[in-house]
Enzyme design. Structure first.
Site, PDB file in Angstrom:
ATOM      1  N   LYS A 180      -6.775  -1.374  12.002  1.00  0.00           N
ATOM      2  CA  LYS A 180      -6.200  -1.766  10.691  1.00  0.00           C
ATOM      3  C   LYS A 180      -4.553  -0.755  10.354  1.00  0.00           C
ATOM      4  CE  LYS A 180      -6.174  -1.509   5.783  1.00  0.00           C
ATOM      5  NZ  LYS A 180      -5.010  -0.927   5.180  1.00  0.00           N
ATOM      6  N   ASP A 240       4.880 -14.280  11.201  1.00  0.00           N
ATOM      7  CA  ASP A 240       2.529 -15.543  11.319  1.00  0.00           C
ATOM      8  C   ASP A 240       2.407 -14.363  10.934  1.00  0.00           C
ATOM      9  OD1 ASP A 240       0.650 -15.843  10.431  1.00  0.00           O
ATOM     10  OD2 ASP A 240       1.536 -17.528  12.102  1.00  0.00           O
ATOM     11  N   GLU A 283       0.966  -1.465   0.568  1.00  0.00           N
ATOM     12  CA  GLU A 283      -0.321   0.354  -0.043  1.00  0.00           C
ATOM     13  C   GLU A 283       0.779   1.213   0.266  1.00  0.00           C
ATOM     14  OE1 GLU A 283      -2.969   0.073   2.996  1.00  0.00           O
ATOM     15  OE2 GLU A 283      -3.174   1.792   3.430  1.00  0.00           O
ATOM     16  N   HIS A 330      -1.426  10.843   0.017  1.00  0.00           N
ATOM     17  CA  HIS A 330      -1.779   9.486  -0.097  1.00  0.00           C
ATOM     18  C   HIS A 330      -1.895   9.242  -1.258  1.00  0.00           C
ATOM     19  CE1 HIS A 330      -3.106   5.247   0.854  1.00  0.00           C
ATOM     20  NE2 HIS A 330      -3.798   5.685  -0.328  1.00  0.00           N
TER      21      HIS A 330
END
Ligand code: MEV
Length: 453
Positions: free
Chosen positions: A284, A300, A88, A397
């Site tokens: 998130k 992991d 991202e 962004h």
């Protein structure tokens, strides 16, 4: 092309080329081109390719993700460059910006609260519950003895089984019990170790009950339902924080003062504690940073994510993982988060880039890695909130996302330069970039001419 009747037996036994051939002939319009493309991403070094193939099954190619670094992370006085694998735009830039901001204000302070991991043996049994509890001490000793061949090395390294408990939940499910084992796995994540111990412990339990004249009173054999670690590790916990006097927060790009910033930041955190929709996005953002380091170090990320989200709703409501206070003029921002990661074993030693990531971090212990990862998550959250409560995130962004849009639009070097120049101080959106390029390509773009040559 019909996708019916594409069943295949023995796919896993085909060679890699054989797998690709079957795949492209059955599922792609241009088989030769797709096969060539997939094979283009094979590593030229066959030994390295074999290592990567060994991580999974039915591999046909490699899927690339960018490997980036975020410098200027000061954690407990040490400066780190953080390895990050993420697809991202703006995550690495945001982490770096957050790190640099706090580098000038004392950096991140972190400490590991505990490093315990949990495993469970779930079983059903029709016998005398009280007798089982009475015999449990002997049973636990027996388990510790019998699993010693598996635990010996870990014990030598300072770990092993810390505790065993018997629990039941008759009100939920009749005759349902579990053994809860607590482990210390030192610098390894320990999943394989824990699962091996649990499966052996389950056999010992079954035999113990079967052989015991006190327990085996015609109630039938004990039924082991499953033996597996729990990815919920609330006691494998790390704390990280940053703090500074409010006035040292400085001023912000949109003119927001330090005091306004602190108050808005505090409110943003409160919202993520109250509103589940916001909490999910807020967390998130934290995992944008955490996952990227977890992945880069060969750990992991599914386990870390699952655990983090469960921890975020430990009170019964899903909430922000970070917290903030403003007391006596001091702005403080912190996070407690469970992170079950390792720096030995698993992929950490065999994935060539994961090895380099750990080397970049000074080959840390698992505890140090926990602190580094937590600091990255906190920096990420700080940077996201800093943008959200001041300029908004789209400005930065979309600027970083512009490269993806230009690739998508197959812009050449000259077009790329013209687009970047034109949108320098404008809001970027996919449609606007497309419209600009369309005009440019249709030759009607003279009014877009820029200073770029
Ligand atoms: C985007 O990947 C992450 C953010 O939405 C996180 C947040 O809103 O806090 C920017």
């Amino acid at each position: 092309m019909s996708r019916d009747n594409k069943k295949i037996s023995g796919f896993s036994k085909l060679s890699k080329r054989g797998k690709i051939k079957w795949l492209v002939e059955n599922f792609f319009k241009d088989p030769e081109a797709v096969a060539r493309e997939l094979m283009n991403y094979w590593l030229p070094n066959t030994d390295q390719q074999q290592i990567i193939d060994g991580f999974s099954e039915n591999t046909i190619s490699n899927f690339m993700l960018p490997f980036g670094v975020a410098p200027n992370f000061v954690v407990n006085g040490h400066t780190y460059v953080i390895p990050m694998v993420i697809e991202e735009s703006s995550v690495v830039a945001a982490a770096s910006a957050g790190a640099k901001f706090w580098m000038d204000r004392g950096g991140f302070k972190a400490n590991v609260i505990s490093t315990k991991k949990i495993g469970q043996v779930h079983f059903q049994w029709n016998g005398n519950r009280d007798a089982l509890y009475r015999e449990s001490k002997v049973l636990f000793e027996h388990i510790r003895e019998e699993v010693r061949p598996i635990t010996a090395n870990m014990i030598n390294r300072g770990g092993g089984i810390l505790d065993i408990q018997l629990k039941d939940a008759f009100d939920g499910e009749s005759q349902y019990y579990k053994l809860m084992l607590t482990f210390e796995t030192c610098d390894s994540m320990g999943a394989n170790f824990i699962n091996s111990v649990l499966e052996e412990a389950a056999l010992v339990l079954k035999k113990f009950v079967h052989d015991s004249p006190v327990l085996n009173q015609g109630s039938g054999d004990l039924d082991i339902i499953m033996s597996i670690l729990s990815n919920y590790t609330p006691e494998c916990l790390v704390h990280v924080e940053v703090a500074c006097p409010i006035e040292e927060l400085g001023t912000f790009p949109d003119g927001t003062s330090a005091e306004e910033f602190a108050n808005r930041f505090y409110k943003a955190i409160r919202i993520a504690h109250i509103d589940t929709y916001r909490a999910t996005t807020h967390n998130k953002g934290i995992f944008n940073g955490i996952d990227a380091v977890v992945l880069a170090t060969g750990n992991d990320f599914r386990a870390v994510e699952a655990c983090g989200h469960t921890y975020a709703c430990r009170t019964g409501q899903y909430k922000s993982l970070t917290d903030c206070s403003i007391d006596d003029g001091i702005f403080k921002f912190w996070m407690d988060i469970p992170l079950a990661v390792g720096t030995v074993g698993g992929l950490t030693a065999i994935h060539p880039i994961a090895k380099r990531s750990l080397e970049m971090l000074g080959n840390p212990s698992a505890s140090t890695l926990m602190m580094i990862i937590a600091a990255t998550g906190l920096a990420q959250n700080f940077a996201a909130l800093r943008s959200l409560i001041t300029t908004g995130i789209q400005q930065g962004h979309m600027k970083l996302h512009l490269a993806n849009i230009l690739t998508h639009m197959k812009a050449d070097e000259n077009e790329t330069a013209l687009v970047k120049d034109y949108f320098e101080n404008k809001t970027i959106s996919f449609n606007q970039v497309r419209a600009f390029l369309d005009e440019l390509r249709n030759g009607s773009s003279l009014h877009f001419e820029s200073s770029v040559k």
